[in-house]
Design a protein around this motif. Sequence first.
Motif, PDB file in Angstrom:
ATOM      1  N   ASP A 164      38.076 -36.305  20.536  1.00  0.00           N
ATOM      2  CA  ASP A 164      38.634 -35.167  21.083  1.00  0.00           C
ATOM      3  C   ASP A 164      38.154 -33.977  20.284  1.00  0.00           C
ATOM      4  O   ASP A 164      38.645 -34.097  19.128  1.00  0.00           O
ATOM      5  CB  ASP A 164      40.188 -35.109  21.422  1.00  0.00           C
ATOM      6  CG  ASP A 164      40.468 -36.040  22.616  1.00  0.00           C
ATOM      7  OD1 ASP A 164      40.241 -35.652  23.785  1.00  0.00           O
ATOM      8  OD2 ASP A 164      41.300 -36.841  22.679  1.00  0.00           O
ATOM      9  N   SER A 216      36.746 -34.303  25.687  1.00  0.00           N
ATOM     10  CA  SER A 216      37.102 -35.621  25.378  1.00  0.00           C
ATOM     11  C   SER A 216      36.088 -36.830  25.606  1.00  0.00           C
ATOM     12  O   SER A 216      35.554 -36.921  26.916  1.00  0.00           O
ATOM     13  CB  SER A 216      38.405 -36.081  26.127  1.00  0.00           C
ATOM     14  OG  SER A 216      38.987 -37.294  25.794  1.00  0.00           O
ATOM     15  N   ILE A 237      49.270 -28.864  17.815  1.00  0.00           N
ATOM     16  CA  ILE A 237      48.558 -28.066  18.743  1.00  0.00           C
ATOM     17  C   ILE A 237      49.281 -27.073  19.493  1.00  0.00           C
ATOM     18  O   ILE A 237      48.869 -25.877  19.364  1.00  0.00           O
ATOM     19  CB  ILE A 237      47.531 -28.989  19.838  1.00  0.00           C
ATOM     20  CG1 ILE A 237      46.740 -29.795  19.328  1.00  0.00           C
ATOM     21  CG2 ILE A 237      47.107 -28.228  20.983  1.00  0.00           C
ATOM     22  CD1 ILE A 237      45.502 -29.002  18.430  1.00  0.00           C
ATOM     23  N   TYR A 274      38.788 -29.793  20.040  1.00  0.00           N
ATOM     24  CA  TYR A 274      39.353 -28.782  20.577  1.00  0.00           C
ATOM     25  C   TYR A 274      38.878 -27.278  19.690  1.00  0.00           C
ATOM     26  O   TYR A 274      38.990 -27.270  18.931  1.00  0.00           O
ATOM     27  CB  TYR A 274      40.934 -28.744  20.138  1.00  0.00           C
ATOM     28  CG  TYR A 274      41.612 -30.045  20.709  1.00  0.00           C
ATOM     29  CD1 TYR A 274      42.191 -29.841  21.944  1.00  0.00           C
ATOM     30  CD2 TYR A 274      41.506 -31.523  19.831  1.00  0.00           C
ATOM     31  CE1 TYR A 274      42.859 -31.181  22.479  1.00  0.00           C
ATOM     32  CE2 TYR A 274      42.377 -32.433  20.560  1.00  0.00           C
ATOM     33  CZ  TYR A 274      42.741 -32.145  21.677  1.00  0.00           C
ATOM     34  OH  TYR A 274      43.617 -33.449  22.238  1.00  0.00           O
ATOM     35  N   ASN A 299      38.844 -28.141  25.757  1.00  0.00           N
ATOM     36  CA  ASN A 299      38.954 -29.473  25.071  1.00  0.00           C
ATOM     37  C   ASN A 299      37.806 -30.556  25.758  1.00  0.00           C
ATOM     38  O   ASN A 299      37.879 -30.758  26.916  1.00  0.00           O
ATOM     39  CB  ASN A 299      40.307 -30.176  25.408  1.00  0.00           C
ATOM     40  CG  ASN A 299      40.493 -31.472  25.145  1.00  0.00           C
ATOM     41  OD1 ASN A 299      41.334 -32.238  25.638  1.00  0.00           O
ATOM     42  ND2 ASN A 299      39.834 -32.141  24.216  1.00  0.00           N
ATOM     43  N   LEU A 305      40.670 -23.371  20.290  1.00  0.00           N
ATOM     44  CA  LEU A 305      41.733 -22.993  20.531  1.00  0.00           C
ATOM     45  C   LEU A 305      41.956 -21.645  20.252  1.00  0.00           C
ATOM     46  O   LEU A 305      42.130 -21.004  19.173  1.00  0.00           O
ATOM     47  CB  LEU A 305      42.828 -23.672  19.675  1.00  0.00           C
ATOM     48  CG  LEU A 305      43.082 -25.005  19.628  1.00  0.00           C
ATOM     49  CD1 LEU A 305      43.841 -25.450  18.436  1.00  0.00           C
ATOM     50  CD2 LEU A 305      43.324 -25.671  20.904  1.00  0.00           C
ATOM     51  N   MET A 363      43.132 -23.296  25.377  1.00  0.00           N
ATOM     52  CA  MET A 363      42.056 -24.211  24.712  1.00  0.00           C
ATOM     53  C   MET A 363      40.955 -24.535  25.603  1.00  0.00           C
ATOM     54  O   MET A 363      41.091 -24.571  26.749  1.00  0.00           O
ATOM     55  CB  MET A 363      42.959 -25.685  24.214  1.00  0.00           C
ATOM     56  CG  MET A 363      43.347 -26.460  25.536  1.00  0.00           C
ATOM     57  SD  MET A 363      44.023 -28.040  25.132  1.00  0.00           S
ATOM     58  CE  MET A 363      45.461 -27.523  24.272  1.00  0.00           C
TER      59      MET A 363
END
Length: 401
Positions: free
Chosen positions: A161, A152, A129, A163, A150, A165, A148
Motif C-alpha cells: 500500500d 493498493s 494514519i 499512501y 491510496n 496524505l 488520502m
Amino acid sequence: MERSTPKRLAALCFCTALAGSAYALEMDATGKVTLEGRAFFDDGAYPEQSQNSNLSVTIEPDLYWETDDRNHTFYFKPFLRLDQHDDERTHADIRELSWTYYQGDWELRAGLRKVFWGVTEFQHLVDVINQTDGVEDIDNEEKLGQPMINLSLVRDWGIFDLYLLPGFRERTFAGADGRLRGPLVVATNEAEYESAAGDHHTDVAVRWSHTIDAYDIGAHIFHGTNRDPILSPRVINGQTVLVPYYEQMTQFGVDLQATLDSWLWKAEVLWRDTDREDYWATQAGFEYTFYGINESDADLGVLLEYGWDERGTDATSPFQNDLSLGARLTLNDAQSSELLAGIIYDLDYDSTTFQIEASRRLGAQWKVSLDLRYFDANDTRDPLTAFNDDSHIQLTIERYF
C-alpha cells in the motif's frame, strides 16, 4: 487562491470520480442513531464540571454506491453528535467520503477514509494514519477521516500500500464543561506546527502486509505530522491553557499475529524519530480461547498484554510500563451477546483502570450496550490521576436503519 481544506479535497475526489463514471449506480443506504447516557460516581474535579450525568445523541448514516460493472464504489459516512453539556463534544465530521476503483490485482482509493493498522487489544500502537477524535472518549478508538490517495497492489508476496496524505486533522479534546479531561483545557484554536505548511503538510506512508501459513505480518514506514501533540501550558488572556504542538516525525512499525490452535499471539513494535527524541515502544501478548465452555455455544477468551515505552515515565503514552489482563465472553447466540472485562495495571505508578463492556442485540434493529469504567490512581506524577473523579457507567442504545 484559498488552500483546499481536507473536506474540500475529499469532495473534489468524490465528485470528479462520480462525474467521470458513465455507469449506472446502485445505492445502498443504512446507518444508525445512538442514545448515550453516562452517570458519574463522583462530582467533577473542576468548577466547570457541574454535572454528574450526561446525555448525547449521534447520527451516523452509511451511503454506498456501486457501478453495475462493480469497478467503482463510492462511500459516504457522515457523523453528528449532540452533547448535553460539552460544546466541544457537540460536533460533526465526515468519517468517510471516498471513491474506490478496482482493477484486477490493484485498487485505487481517494477521498476521506479510515485505515486501521494493528493487532493488539489494549493499545493500538502502530495505528498512525487517522487522527484520534479525542472528544468522543479517552480510549483512542474513535478516529477522524483522513484525506488520502491510496494505491493498493496485490501480489503473491503480499499486499503493498502506498499512501499520499494531503492535509492534517487536529486532535479534538473535551471542553471546559466536559468530563474525562485534565485540570487544564486544551486550546485547540492555538495549535502550532513544526512544519511551515501547518495543517496543509503532505504526509506519506507505505505498508506491506502478508499472510504466511498461521502468521499475519505487517510493516510500515510513515513520514509526516505526528498525530500525538505535545501539550504545553501557556497563559492566554489571563487563563492558563494547554497549547498543542505538532512535530514532524518518521515512524517505522511492525505488527505480527500468529494463530496457533486456540492461541492468538500478538505484537506491535515501533520506532519513532523526531527532532526532540527517538525511541522504541512495544505492545505484545496473547489471547487463549476456551471453545464451547460447559458444552455450550459460548466461548471464553483470556487476554494478557504488556506495554513498554523506552522513555519510561517521561513517555506521553500511558502504556509505558503497563500490564493488561482481560476476558472476552462470546455467547454465539442470535443476539450477538458479548462481554469484555479488562484491567490495566501501571507498574510504575501502581495505578489501575478497570473496564467492562457488555452488548446484546434486540431484534434486527436494536442494540444495547452497558459499559463500566473505574479509575484508581494515587501518584500525582501519574496522568491517570486527572480521571480519578470520572469513574462512570454508560448505557448506549443503538437503532439501526
